[in-house]
Design a protein around this motif. Structure first.
Motif, PDB file in Angstrom:
ATOM      1  N   SER A   1      12.213 -16.982  19.583  1.00 17.06           N
ATOM      2  CA  SER A   1      12.163 -18.055  18.598  1.00 17.06           C
ATOM      3  C   SER A   1      10.962 -18.006  17.654  1.00 17.06           C
TER       4      SER A   1
ATOM      5  N   ASP B   1      20.246 -17.516  15.680  1.00 15.14           N
ATOM      6  CA  ASP B   1      20.722 -17.614  14.294  1.00 15.14           C
ATOM      7  C   ASP B   1      20.705 -19.038  13.751  1.00 15.14           C
ATOM      8  N   ARG B   2      20.820 -20.023  14.648  1.00 13.39           N
ATOM      9  CA  ARG B   2      20.855 -21.413  14.179  1.00 13.39           C
ATOM     10  C   ARG B   2      19.570 -22.166  14.488  1.00 13.39           C
ATOM     11  N   ASP B   3      18.549 -21.419  14.839  1.00  9.99           N
ATOM     12  CA  ASP B   3      17.251 -22.031  15.133  1.00  9.99           C
ATOM     13  C   ASP B   3      16.641 -22.522  13.823  1.00  9.99           C
TER      14      ASP B   3
ATOM     15  N   SER C   1      19.042 -10.862  17.244  1.00 10.88           N
ATOM     16  CA  SER C   1      19.303 -12.292  17.229  1.00 10.88           C
ATOM     17  C   SER C   1      20.602 -12.616  17.936  1.00 10.88           C
TER      18      SER C   1
ATOM     19  N   TYR D   1      15.599 -13.870  18.040  1.00 15.73           N
ATOM     20  CA  TYR D   1      15.810 -15.093  17.257  1.00 15.73           C
ATOM     21  C   TYR D   1      17.151 -15.729  17.609  1.00 15.73           C
TER      22      TYR D   1
ATOM     23  N   ARG E   1      11.954 -17.518  10.393  1.00 21.72           N
ATOM     24  CA  ARG E   1      11.696 -16.127  10.775  1.00 21.72           C
ATOM     25  C   ARG E   1      10.530 -15.570   9.989  1.00 21.72           C
TER      26      ARG E   1
ATOM     27  N   ASP F   1      23.664 -15.741  18.560  1.00 24.42           N
ATOM     28  CA  ASP F   1      24.307 -16.848  17.869  1.00 24.42           C
ATOM     29  C   ASP F   1      24.064 -18.141  18.639  1.00 24.42           C
TER      30      ASP F   1
END
Length: 317
Positions: free
Chosen positions: A132, A264-266, A285, A262, A270, A287
């Motif tokens: 994250s 994707d919806r955080d 990353s 990561y 980035r 999802d």
């Protein structure tokens, strides 16, 4: 479904002038040590899905509640939560177990600590896996000032620093509701509302999206924060500019192999230039939202284990 009674019993370990509540899996000194560092407002329990998988792969898995959390010490001084103290705790933990170095895994604030720890104690970190939160470049101005200028005074990092005690009190009055509303997945995108978002969240009647975990899992976090309160953990945020100063003279390049995961919806931004500071980084990353290892446990485990195996193969272990 994960049953909280499956989680290992903790030991209290005295390190660096504090006591840390530490959960372990795998055998001591039998395999590569790996230290898992939680974020905010979390707990060692946020790594429950990773511990067994990593232990099964031969690791000694060490999962502390970091200072300010769970049954670990909660020193009163704000400056006791700076990067020097937080990384010092983790180094002292390695010393306690007799390890020269370890792989460190961090999520959220834990990732920030792992990046800082690696800069301050490079010889004690052999690999870095962060979820994250990417490496924060140390710019010309202290981080809180930059955030205040770009994101405003209601941005939670800024608010925690400029209005100490205000958010803490709201979270403490609404512990269950705050954490229930916080730990969600598949949250629809919503336009930002006026005010401090996390205070609004703590007071919201109805959570958005879907629950991230079962009621019995959520209860572990709720009871931990009902007993510790939130101030000690928020003190981590209140050292952001102090950390910026403490890192002034260190070499800013992370030379260890690193894996950055990561969601994707955080909502966490980035890094645009991660490889400039972490040349050996591999970026992947999933999802999902912010709570990566809890929302996508199998996928997270698979990514971590495959990457670790490749690192081992590359170094002929």
């Amino acid at each position: 479904m994960f049953n909280p009674v499956d989680f290992p019993e903790p030991t209290l370990v005295s390190v660096n002038g504090v006591e840390l509540e530490v959960f372990e899996a795998g055998r001591r000194n039998s395999g590569e040590p790996i230290v898992l560092c939680h974020g905010w407002p979390e707990h060692a329990f946020s790594w429950r899905h990773q511990m067994r998988a990593l232990a099964a792969a031969g690791h000694h898995v060490i999962v502390p509640n970091q200072r300010g959390y769970g049954n670990s010490s909660r020193p009163a001084e704000v400056t006791d939560y700076d990067i020097e103290h937080l990384s010092g705790d983790l180094i002292a933990l390695l010393d306690h177990y007799g390890y020269q170095d370890a792989t460190f895994v961090g999520h959220d604030w834990g990732a920030f600590v792992v990046w800082g720890l690696t800069l301050l104690h490079p010889s004690r970190v052999n690999k870095v896996i962060n979820l994250s939160v990417p490496y924060f470049e140390r710019g010309e101005k202290p981080w809180t000032e930059v955030m205040e200028a770009t994101l405003g005074g209601d941005f939670y990092f800024v608010h925690f620093n400029r209005q100490p005690g205000v958010a803490d009190a709201v979270f403490e009055d609404n512990t269950f509701r705050f954490l229930r509303n916080m730990y969600r997945k598949n949250v629809p995108f919503a336009e930002p509302q006026p005010g401090m978002a996390l205070i609004n969240l703590a007071r919201a009647e109805t959570p958005l999206g879907e629950p991230l975990m079962s009621d019995s899992e959520l209860a572990v976090f709720v009871s931990a924060f009902e007993s510790s309160g939130f101030t000690a953990s928020i003190n981590w945020y209140r050292n952001l500019d102090r950390n910026w100063r403490l890192l002034a003279d260190v070499d800013p390049i992370i030379r260890q192999p690193a894996l950055m995961i990561y969601g994707d919806r955080d909502v966490v931004q980035r890094s645009e230039n991660l490889a400039d500071f972490v040349p050996l980084v591999e970026v992947v990353s999933l999802d999902c939202g912010h709570w990566i290892q809890q929302e996508k446990p199998e996928e997270t485990n698979q990514l971590i284990l495959t990457w670790l195996e490749r690192q081992g193969a590359a170094h002929g272990h």
